[in-house]
Structure formats: structure tokens, C-alpha cells
Motif scaffolding. Structure first.
Motif, PDB file in Angstrom:
ATOM      1  N   SER A  30      -0.934 -12.548   7.462  1.00  0.00           N
ATOM      2  CA  SER A  30      -1.969 -11.562   7.802  1.00  0.00           C
ATOM      3  C   SER A  30      -1.324 -10.257   8.253  1.00  0.00           C
ATOM      4  N   GLY A  33       0.198  -8.465   5.295  1.00  0.00           N
ATOM      5  CA  GLY A  33      -0.846  -7.785   4.526  1.00  0.00           C
ATOM      6  C   GLY A  33      -1.296  -6.487   5.180  1.00  0.00           C
ATOM      7  N   LEU A  34      -1.434  -6.493   6.500  1.00  0.00           N
ATOM      8  CA  LEU A  34      -1.827  -5.277   7.224  1.00  0.00           C
ATOM      9  C   LEU A  34      -0.752  -4.207   7.104  1.00  0.00           C
ATOM     10  N   GLY A  36       1.381  -3.983   4.657  1.00  0.00           N
ATOM     11  CA  GLY A  36       1.344  -3.542   3.269  1.00  0.00           C
ATOM     12  C   GLY A  36       0.223  -2.551   3.002  1.00  0.00           C
ATOM     13  N   PHE A  37      -0.878  -2.697   3.745  1.00  0.00           N
ATOM     14  CA  PHE A  37      -2.027  -1.811   3.552  1.00  0.00           C
ATOM     15  C   PHE A  37      -1.807  -0.450   4.209  1.00  0.00           C
ATOM     16  N   LYS A  45       7.576  -2.284   4.066  1.00  0.00           N
ATOM     17  CA  LYS A  45       6.833  -3.372   3.430  1.00  0.00           C
ATOM     18  C   LYS A  45       7.762  -4.527   3.059  1.00  0.00           C
ATOM     19  N   CYS A 148      -2.229 -12.105  -9.097  1.00  0.00           N
ATOM     20  CA  CYS A 148      -2.169 -10.819  -8.388  1.00  0.00           C
ATOM     21  C   CYS A 148      -1.050  -9.938  -8.933  1.00  0.00           C
ATOM     22  N   GLN A 155      -0.154  -3.343  -6.027  1.00  0.00           N
ATOM     23  CA  GLN A 155      -0.871  -3.707  -4.795  1.00  0.00           C
ATOM     24  C   GLN A 155      -0.444  -5.073  -4.239  1.00  0.00           C
ATOM     25  N   VAL A 158      -0.441  -6.189  -0.581  1.00  0.00           N
ATOM     26  CA  VAL A 158      -1.741  -6.388   0.069  1.00  0.00           C
ATOM     27  C   VAL A 158      -2.459  -7.604  -0.517  1.00  0.00           C
ATOM     28  N   THR A 159      -2.514  -7.688  -1.846  1.00  0.00           N
ATOM     29  CA  THR A 159      -3.285  -8.758  -2.484  1.00  0.00           C
ATOM     30  C   THR A 159      -2.645 -10.136  -2.317  1.00  0.00           C
ATOM     31  N   ALA A 162      -3.221 -11.460   1.090  1.00  0.00           N
ATOM     32  CA  ALA A 162      -4.648 -11.754   1.244  1.00  0.00           C
ATOM     33  C   ALA A 162      -4.998 -13.129   0.666  1.00  0.00           C
TER      34      ALA A 162
END
Length: 201
Positions: A30, A33-34, A36-37, A45, A148, A155, A158-159, A162
Motif C-alpha cells: 500500500s 503504491g502511494l 508510486g502515485f 519509486k 498491468c 503506471q 501504482v497499478t 493496487a
């Protein structure tokens, strides 16, 4: 001390909760992912994946104290299925020898490669505990991650986290249902054994 048979060792192994490590993995992915976003730097990253996945084990050890799990099986008798599981972990780590050179050529491959490898240890776990949750986790995770990567490679930071987190949530739910069922079965056997003399009196 009497040596337990493999069947007895397996039964003791499968009665464990196995919650600490999935919780740690879910939280770490999690965070990855945050990062990465929100992060703009590719270097940040990339390092979030390397450092994050390296921290899962230690976070799992910490969570084991909160969940009451005997992470290193210090209290119970020696169990060969612990050795089997650790062999699976080491096997997955050895494959990083392939991942790391590939990662220097293509940063976008890192979430895919690491995400798949870190999920491989669910396969021997599933066999050892005689439950399908590990097969579900490893296979679904691999298919989702590869999808993904090919659908939106730009992406993946992030993906990929997720989908891993979603699969962790599903796996934890399934694991907890499995554990609750085992506890109910054990409790029922305990009640039956204590009431048996009364029935035959």
C-alpha cells in the motif's frame, strides 16, 4: 521426547493463523503504491519497491507479536514444514539474481518482477496447509501483475501495488475464515472428548 510423524507435524503446521506476514505485505505494498502515485522521481519509486519488500519480513515478525503467532515456532516441537516453507522463501529470493540485472535495463519491470517473486512462496504454503488460498493468491497475483504490465507499463508503480493489495485483502479474509473453521473444529472435538465419558456412563 517422542518424534512426531510428518502427518502430525503437518496438522500442527496447518493449525497456525498465518496472518502476520500477509498483513505486513498488504501494508508495505500500500505504501509502495502511494509513493508510486505521488512521487515524481523514478529513483524514489524504485527504491520504495526494493526497501519495502525487504522490510516485509521484519514487519511480519513485529505483527506476529500482536497476533499471538509463534513466528519462529520456538514453543512447539521441531516441524519439517517450517523448513519446507523457508526453502520456498529462499528459492524465491534466489530468483532475484535474474530480476536485478533485468531491472537495470528497464525500471518498469521492477514492480512486476518483484511482485510476482514475492508471491511465489504462497504455493508451497498452500500445499502444506492443504488449502487453496495460496494457489489462489499466487496465480491470481501473477496474472493480474502481468496484465498491468502489458496494459499500462507506465503506471506499474501504482497499478501493480493496487492489485497486490486487493489480492492480499481477499487472501486474508479467506485465511481468517479457514482459521476460524479450524478453531471451531478443534473446540468441538474438545467438547466431544470431555462429554464422551458422560454418554457412556
Amino acid at each position: 521426547m517422542k518424534t512426531l510423524t510428518l502427518d502430525q507435524q503437518r496438522e500442527l503446521f496447518r493449525q497456525r493463523r498465518f496472518l502476520a506476514m500477509p498483513l505486513a505485505g498488504m501494508i508495505v505494498w500500500s505504501i509502495i503504491g502511494l509513493i508510486g502515485f505521488f512521487a515524481e522521481s523514478m529513483e524514489i519509486k524504485v527504491w520504495s519497491v526494493w526497501l519495502g519488500c525487504g522490510a516485509i519480513f521484519y514487519l511480519g515478525v513485529f505483527f506476529a507479536k500482536l497476533t499471538g503467532e509463534d513466528f519462529f515456532n520456538r514453543k512447539g516441537p521441531k516441524n519439517e514444514f517450517d523448513n519446507l516453507f523457508m526453502a520456498g522463501v529462499v528459492m524465491a529470493l534466489l530468483v532475484f539474481a535474474i530480476v536485478m540485472p533485468f531491472a537495470t535495463k528497464e525500471n518498469e519491470s521492477i514492480p512486476m518482477s518483484v511482485g510476482i517473486l514475492a508471491g511465489l512462496m504462497w504455493m508451497p504454503l498452500s500445499w502444506a496447509i492443504q488449502h487453496w488460498v495460496g494457489y489462489f493468491h499466487a496465480i491470481t497475483r501473477t496474472i493480474a501483475i502481468v496484465t498491468c504490465y502489458f496494459v499500462a507499463p507506465e503506471q506499474v508503480f501504482v497499478t501493480v501495488p493496487a492489485v497486490i493489495v486487493v489480492i492480499y485483502i481477499a487472501s486474508i479474509y479467506i485465511q481468517e475464515k479457514r482459521y476460524a473453521s479450524l478453531k471451531d473444529s478443534t473446540d468441538a472435538k474438545g467438547v466431544e472428548s470431555t462429554t464422551a465419558p458422560l454418554r457412556h456412563a
